[in-house]
Design a protein around this motif. Structure first.
Motif, PDB file in Angstrom:
ATOM      1  N   ALA A 242       0.832  -1.209   0.000  1.00  8.72           N
ATOM      2  CA  ALA A 242       0.000   0.000   0.000  1.00  8.72           C
ATOM      3  C   ALA A 242       0.862   1.252   0.000  1.00  8.72           C
ATOM      4  O   ALA A 242       0.583   2.219  -0.722  1.00  8.72           O
ATOM      5  CB  ALA A 242      -0.927  -0.006   1.205  1.00  8.72           C
ATOM      6  N   VAL A 243       1.930   1.242   0.805  1.00 13.97           N
ATOM      7  CA  VAL A 243       2.814   2.408   0.870  1.00 13.97           C
ATOM      8  C   VAL A 243       3.576   2.556  -0.441  1.00 13.97           C
ATOM      9  O   VAL A 243       3.774   3.663  -0.940  1.00 13.97           O
ATOM     10  CB  VAL A 243       3.796   2.275   2.055  1.00 13.97           C
ATOM     11  N   GLU A 244       3.986   1.430  -1.003  1.00 11.65           N
ATOM     12  CA  GLU A 244       4.708   1.461  -2.283  1.00 11.65           C
ATOM     13  C   GLU A 244       3.821   1.979  -3.404  1.00 11.65           C
ATOM     14  O   GLU A 244       4.268   2.725  -4.271  1.00 11.65           O
ATOM     15  CB  GLU A 244       5.233   0.065  -2.622  1.00 11.65           C
ATOM     16  N   TYR A 245       2.527   1.582  -3.401  1.00  9.94           N
ATOM     17  CA  TYR A 245       1.596   2.061  -4.431  1.00  9.94           C
ATOM     18  C   TYR A 245       1.451   3.573  -4.333  1.00  9.94           C
ATOM     19  O   TYR A 245       1.507   4.288  -5.342  1.00  9.94           O
ATOM     20  CB  TYR A 245       0.224   1.399  -4.286  1.00  9.94           C
ATOM     21  N   ASN A 246       1.229   4.067  -3.118  1.00 11.75           N
ATOM     22  CA  ASN A 246       1.068   5.511  -2.946  1.00 11.75           C
ATOM     23  C   ASN A 246       2.295   6.278  -3.438  1.00 11.75           C
ATOM     24  O   ASN A 246       2.183   7.394  -3.947  1.00 11.75           O
ATOM     25  CB  ASN A 246       0.821   5.838  -1.468  1.00 11.75           C
ATOM     26  N   GLY A 247       3.453   5.653  -3.298  1.00  9.87           N
ATOM     27  CA  GLY A 247       4.686   6.328  -3.684  1.00  9.87           C
ATOM     28  C   GLY A 247       5.122   6.070  -5.110  1.00  9.87           C
ATOM     29  O   GLY A 247       6.228   6.465  -5.496  1.00  9.87           O
ATOM     30  N   ASN A 248       4.268   5.408  -5.905  1.00 10.76           N
ATOM     31  CA  ASN A 248       4.671   5.076  -7.276  1.00 10.76           C
ATOM     32  C   ASN A 248       3.762   5.731  -8.303  1.00 10.76           C
ATOM     33  O   ASN A 248       4.143   6.668  -8.989  1.00 10.76           O
ATOM     34  CB  ASN A 248       4.675   3.552  -7.459  1.00 10.76           C
ATOM     35  N   ASP A 249       2.521   5.222  -8.440  1.00  8.51           N
ATOM     36  CA  ASP A 249       1.557   5.745  -9.420  1.00  8.51           C
ATOM     37  C   ASP A 249       2.178   5.848 -10.810  1.00  8.51           C
ATOM     38  O   ASP A 249       2.214   6.924 -11.427  1.00  8.51           O
ATOM     39  CB  ASP A 249       1.022   7.109  -8.980  1.00  8.51           C
ATOM     40  N   LYS A 250       2.682   4.712 -11.293  1.00  6.24           N
ATOM     41  CA  LYS A 250       3.302   4.642 -12.629  1.00  6.24           C
ATOM     42  C   LYS A 250       4.450   5.631 -12.774  1.00  6.24           C
ATOM     43  O   LYS A 250       4.700   6.174 -13.847  1.00  6.24           O
ATOM     44  CB  LYS A 250       2.254   4.894 -13.717  1.00  6.24           C
ATOM     45  N   GLY A 251       5.120   5.872 -11.665  1.00  9.94           N
ATOM     46  CA  GLY A 251       6.289   6.744 -11.692  1.00  9.94           C
ATOM     47  C   GLY A 251       5.976   8.229 -11.601  1.00  9.94           C
ATOM     48  O   GLY A 251       6.884   9.052 -11.666  1.00  9.94           O
ATOM     49  N   THR A 252       4.692   8.579 -11.449  1.00  7.05           N
ATOM     50  CA  THR A 252       4.322  10.003 -11.430  1.00  7.05           C
ATOM     51  C   THR A 252       4.046  10.519 -10.016  1.00  7.05           C
ATOM     52  O   THR A 252       3.809  11.715  -9.833  1.00  7.05           O
ATOM     53  CB  THR A 252       3.060  10.258 -12.284  1.00  7.05           C
TER      54      THR A 252
END
Length: 303
Positions: free
Chosen positions: A14-24
């Motif tokens: 979950a934390v990784e998703y919030n910090g990634n968003d397809k690199g944006t």
């Protein structure tokens, strides 16, 4: 502004998703976290959450998504400030661990949050009961404070615009196919639902500008007819379309009749003209003028 908030147990994903968003993704705020790495931040949060074993769903997660016309005008700092003010209204304090990330991979900029409900002293500061409803109220309160339109106000305006476009289109459409096309030309997508018993049984409308193809599978965009107005039901629309069709048939029949009468009248005028020409030809003299010298000789002969 669209928003969501829920309490749950999370993993590092979950934390990784919030910090990634397809690199944006852009982390715009963190509190009581030593690391900037999502995996290490999760470990920090889990260590604090373990200080209060009574709190099972220790993370508060969600997002705030401004309507595009508003989001385009808000800076990242303003959107961050809005999120923090709303979170504080539901119990978040300076002693809670917080991470905020702004996502821009979709056409609507929005901000995600992860908050540890357990503060650094091991106390639960956020009540889980009705958290989604309470957070929505908090966001609307902050919007009023900042003179921004809330999600309810924006939704009301959109429904009024949809209803107006629908009533205008219904003045001329003779069937559902034409209605869908006329709404399309006005910038709206109309999706019809049907069943075996009633045929067309409902519709959903959305402005093309509001469609987010990245989230369309999870959230159906737009509004059902019953959400837009209580003045029109699908049965009323069917009746209006049938009436338009019948009126068009009568009008078309009258126009065809008038066209035939005009064609007959034109044909009669043409015949009369031909008869007139024939009579003129018939009345023309058939002799030719004799030669003047010959006529004089004949006159002398008869003297």
């Amino acid at each position: 502004m669209n928003n969501s908030a829920t309490t749950r147990r999370i993993s590092k994903i979950a934390v990784e998703y919030n910090g990634n968003d397809k690199g944006t993704a852009e982390m715009v705020y963190s509190n009581n976290l030593l690391s900037n790495d999502p995996e290490l931040q999760f470990k920090e949060m889990k260590a604090i959450a373990n200080r209060n074993k009574n709190v099972k769903n220790w993370a508060l997660t969600g997002y705030i998504s401004p309507e595009k016309s508003i989001g385009d005008k808000l800076s990242n700092e303003e959107l961050t400030d809005l999120a923090l003010k709303a979170l504080r209204k539901v119990g978040v304090t300076d002693d809670n661990q917080i991470r905020l990330d702004i996502h821009s991979s979709t056409k609507q900029k929005h901000i995600h949050f992860i908050v540890n409900r357990v503060n650094t002293f091991g106390e639960n500061t956020i009540t889980a009961h009705k958290i989604g409803e309470n957070f929505g109220k908090a966001v609307r309160e902050v919007c009023r404070e900042l003179n921004l339109k809330s999600d309810i106000e924006i939704g009301k305006e959109k429904k009024q615009q949809m209803y107006y476009a629908l009533t205008i289109s219904l003045k001329y459409a003779k069937n559902f196919e034409e209605l869908v096309m006329k709404m399309h030309l006005k910038g709206y997508r109309v999706t019809l639902s049907q069943n075996v018993k009633d045929g067309i049984s409902g519709m959903r409308m959305v402005r093309y500008d509001d469609i987010n193809h990245q989230t369309e599978r999870q959230y159906k965009p737009g509004y059902k007819l019953s959400e837009i107005t209580n003045k029109l039901k699908i049965a009323d629309i069917k009746s209006i379309l049938e009436s338009n069709y019948q009126r068009n048939e009568i009008t078309q029949e009258r126009m065809n009749h008038m066209q035939k009468e005009k064609e007959v009248e034109t044909s009669q005028i043409s015949v009369l003209k031909e008869i007139g020409k024939t009579i003129e030809e018939f009345l023309k003299p058939t002799y030719t003028t004799p030669d003047d010298d010959l006529l004089k000789r004949k006159k002398r002969k008869f003297r």
